[in-house]
Design an enzyme around this catalytic site. Structure first.
Site, PDB file in Angstrom:
ATOM      1  N   SER A 151      31.216  13.489  85.017  1.00 10.22           N
ATOM      2  CA  SER A 151      30.156  12.659  84.435  1.00 10.22           C
ATOM      3  C   SER A 151      29.673  11.636  85.446  1.00 10.22           C
ATOM      4  O   SER A 151      30.459  11.133  86.262  1.00 10.22           O
ATOM      5  CB  SER A 151      30.687  11.934  83.187  1.00 10.22           C
ATOM      6  OG  SER A 151      29.784  10.932  82.763  1.00 10.22           O
ATOM      7  N   TYR A 164      36.719   5.793  80.283  1.00 10.29           N
ATOM      8  CA  TYR A 164      36.142   7.122  80.539  1.00 10.29           C
ATOM      9  C   TYR A 164      35.722   7.235  82.001  1.00 10.29           C
ATOM     10  O   TYR A 164      35.986   8.246  82.663  1.00 10.29           O
ATOM     11  CB  TYR A 164      34.954   7.336  79.606  1.00 10.29           C
ATOM     12  CG  TYR A 164      34.301   8.691  79.718  1.00 10.29           C
ATOM     13  CD1 TYR A 164      34.955   9.835  79.267  1.00 10.29           C
ATOM     14  CD2 TYR A 164      33.019   8.836  80.256  1.00 10.29           C
ATOM     15  CE1 TYR A 164      34.349  11.079  79.358  1.00 10.29           C
ATOM     16  CE2 TYR A 164      32.412  10.068  80.343  1.00 10.29           C
ATOM     17  CZ  TYR A 164      33.083  11.189  79.898  1.00 10.29           C
ATOM     18  OH  TYR A 164      32.479  12.423  79.985  1.00 10.29           O
TER      19      TYR A 164
END
Length: 249
Positions: A151, A164
Site C-alpha cells: 500500500s 498499517y
C-alpha cells in the site's frame, strides 16, 4: 481472439500459483485471474465459504484449485503448506502474498498491544513465514515469481495510519531485500500497490466514501497477475496502479 491473445491468456498454463487472502476482495479476483490464465491455484484463506465460491468460479473457467483453509497467524501451518506443495508438485511458480489486516485507525499511543500484534503477525510475520516456506519451491520453478500486495500508506504514513503503514513499510523492505538475495536466480520479486479499490477493507477505512467511485478488484487483478508472467524481467520494483508503471522501492 487471435493466436497471440490465446497464448497470452494461457501464459500460466500448467503453473502452480499460491494466493493468500483468496476468499474475497483482491485475493479472490487475483485467484480467478490466475486460473483464467491456466494456472492451478492454491487458494489460502480463513473463510471456507468464500473459498468454496472461488472454487466454483474457477471450475466454471475450466481450471482447478486446491483450497487451503488456514489462519496465516499459524506459522507451523504455513510450514506444512510448503511441505505439501513440495510433495505434490515439487515447485511453486507464483506467490501472491495478498492477505492483510487494516487493524485500527488510531493515534499510535492508543493502539492496543493485541491489535498491534495481530496486524504485524498477518501483514509482516506471515509473509516472512511464506517466504521461508516457499523459497526453495520458487527456486525449483523455471520462472518463479513472488508479488507482495502492499500500500502507498507505507510511504505516506499519515496520522492515525501508523500501525498499517508500518506493517506495509516492513513488507516493502522485506520484498526489496529478498529480491536482492535471489538476483542471481530465475526468481523475480515485486511489490504491487493496488490503490483505492472497492473492498471490505477500504470500506472500513473510509466509511463515508461512495464505493461506486472505485474500481472493483476484478478491474485491477489483471495487472497484478501480469507480474507472475515468465516474461517479467523487473525485480525488486514497485508496480503502482495509480500510475500503471514500475518504480523503485
Amino acid at each position: 481472439m487471435g493466436a497471440n491473445e490465446v497464448q497470452s491468456a494461457q501464459v500460466l498454463a500448467g503453473k502452480v500459483v499460491l494466493v493468500t487472502g483468496a476468499s474475497r476482495g483482491i485475493g479472490y479476483a487475483a485467484a480467478v485471474e490466475a486460473a483464467r490464465r491456466g494456472a492451478h491455484v492454491v487458494a489460502v484463506a480463513r473463510t471456507v465459504g468464500g473459498l468454496e465460491e472461488l472454487d466454483d468460479e474457477i471450475q466454471d473457467l475450466g481450471s482447478s484449485a486446491t483450497l487451503v483453509p488456514l489462519d496465516l497467524r499459524d506459522g507451523d501451518a504455513i510450514d506444512r503448506l510448503g511441505a505439501a506443495i513440495f510433495e505434490r508438485w515439487g515447485a511453486l511458480d507464483g506467490l501472491v502474498a495478498n492477505a492483510g489486516q487494516l487493524g485500527v485507525l488510531s493515534p499510535l499511543p492508543h493502539v492496543k498491544p493485541e491489535d498491534f500484534e495481530k496486524v504485524m503477525t498477518v501483514n509482516v510475520t506471515a509473509n516472512y513465514r511464506l517466504l521461508r516456506a516457499t523459497d526453495l519451491l520458487l527456486r525449483q520453478s523455471a520462472a518463479g515469481r513472488a508479488v507482495f500486495v502492499s500500500s502507498s500508506s507505507a510511504r505516506s504514513a499519515r496520522p492515525f495510519w501508523g500501525l498499517y503503514a508500518a506493517s506495509k513499510a516492513a513488507v516493502d523492505a522485506m520484498a526489496k531485500s529478498y529480491a536482492g538475495e535471489v538476483a542471481q536466480t530465475k526468481i523475480k520479486v515485486n511489490v504491487f500497490y493496488p490503490g483505492a479499490v472497492r473492498t471490505a477493507m477500504r470500506a472500513k477505512a473510509m466509511p463515508g466514501e461512495n464505493p461506486e467511485t472505485l474500481p472493483k478488484p476484478s478491474d485491477i487483478a489483471p495487472k497484478l497477475i501480469d507480474l507472475l508472467s515468465p516474461s517479467v524481467t523487473e525485480s525488486g520494483k514497485l508496480f503502482d496502479m495509480s500510475t500503471g508503471t514500475f518504480g523503485d522501492l
